[in-house]
Scaffold this motif. Structure first.
Motif, short mmCIF file in Angstrom:
data_model
loop_
_atom_site.label_atom_id
_atom_site.label_comp_id
_atom_site.label_asym_id
_atom_site.label_seq_id
_atom_site.Cartn_x
_atom_site.Cartn_y
_atom_site.Cartn_z
N ASP A 1 0.84 -1.20 0.00
CA ASP A 1 0.00 0.00 0.00
C ASP A 1 0.88 1.25 0.00
OD1 ASP A 1 -2.37 -1.37 -0.02
OD2 ASP A 1 -2.73 -1.21 2.14
N GLY A 2 0.57 2.18 -0.89
CA GLY A 2 1.29 3.45 -0.93
C GLY A 2 2.63 3.38 -1.62
N ASP A 3 2.88 2.31 -2.41
CA ASP A 3 4.20 2.16 -3.04
C ASP A 3 4.40 3.02 -4.28
OD1 ASP A 3 2.75 0.79 -5.00
OD2 ASP A 3 3.48 -1.18 -4.40
N GLY A 4 3.33 3.62 -4.79
CA GLY A 4 3.46 4.51 -5.94
C GLY A 4 3.56 3.81 -7.29
N LEU A 5 3.42 2.50 -7.29
CA LEU A 5 3.47 1.77 -8.56
C LEU A 5 2.15 1.93 -9.31
CD1 LEU A 5 5.22 -1.57 -7.48
CD2 LEU A 5 6.24 0.37 -8.68
N PRO A 6 2.16 1.74 -10.64
CA PRO A 6 0.91 1.81 -11.41
C PRO A 6 -0.11 0.81 -10.87
CG PRO A 6 2.80 1.75 -12.88
CD PRO A 6 3.33 1.50 -11.50
N ASP A 7 -1.40 1.15 -10.99
CA ASP A 7 -2.48 0.35 -10.41
C ASP A 7 -2.41 -1.14 -10.70
OD1 ASP A 7 -3.56 2.52 -9.17
OD2 ASP A 7 -5.10 2.88 -10.70
N LYS A 8 -2.22 -1.53 -11.95
CA LYS A 8 -2.29 -2.95 -12.32
C LYS A 8 -0.93 -3.66 -12.24
CE LYS A 8 -6.35 -2.52 -15.30
NZ LYS A 8 -7.31 -2.47 -14.29
N PRO B 1 7.91 -1.34 -14.24
CA PRO B 1 6.84 -2.09 -13.57
C PRO B 1 6.64 -3.46 -14.20
CG PRO B 1 6.00 -0.04 -14.57
CD PRO B 1 7.43 -0.19 -14.97
N PHE B 2 6.18 -4.42 -13.38
CA PHE B 2 5.83 -5.76 -13.85
C PHE B 2 4.32 -5.88 -13.89
CE2 PHE B 2 9.81 -7.24 -11.40
CZ PHE B 2 10.62 -7.07 -12.50
N TYR B 3 3.83 -6.56 -14.93
CA TYR B 3 2.40 -6.85 -15.05
C TYR B 3 2.24 -8.34 -15.30
CZ TYR B 3 2.12 -1.81 -15.73
OH TYR B 3 2.22 -0.44 -15.56
#
Length: 112
Positions: free
Chosen positions: A26-33, A109-111
């Protein structure tokens, strides 16, 4: 009687290139997905272990969840392996050394 001059010892710190994988928090600033991310960091330290410890501590303070760290060595070690290091990367490494701070140079980012 004058005091002996204190000569500043040359710093033994070097800058290490680290790849840090982070998970979600929570609160890490990464993109939502995103499921996590890889951070390319330049971190100063007397040795790689110190650079890793400092980087992980700072990333935890920044509300991220470091999972794994891979060290790629110092500028000299990377050059000895034949890696090409561009001027921008060199400048960031120098800044990390001068400011004695961890620089996050790239975030991927990883998805799923």
């Amino acid at each position: 009687m004058s005091e002996p001059k204190k000569t500043k010892k040359p710093s033994r710190q070097q800058v290490f290139t680290l790849l840090v994988q982070i998970g979600r928090k929570d609160g890490d600033g990464l993109p939502d997905k995103a499921t996590g991310a890889a951070l390319m960091c330049f971190a100063p330290g007397i040795d790689e272990a110190e650079a890793v410890r400092e980087t992980v501590a700072i990333l935890k303070q920044a509300d991220t969840n470091p999972l794994d760290v891979t060290g790629y060595g110092t500028l000299e070690e990377r050059e000895a392996e034949g890696q090409e290091i561009d001027a921008e990367e060199r400048a960031l490494m120098q800044r990390a050394l001068e400011e004695n701070s961890v620089i996050v140079a790239q975030m991927t980012p990883f998805y799923d």
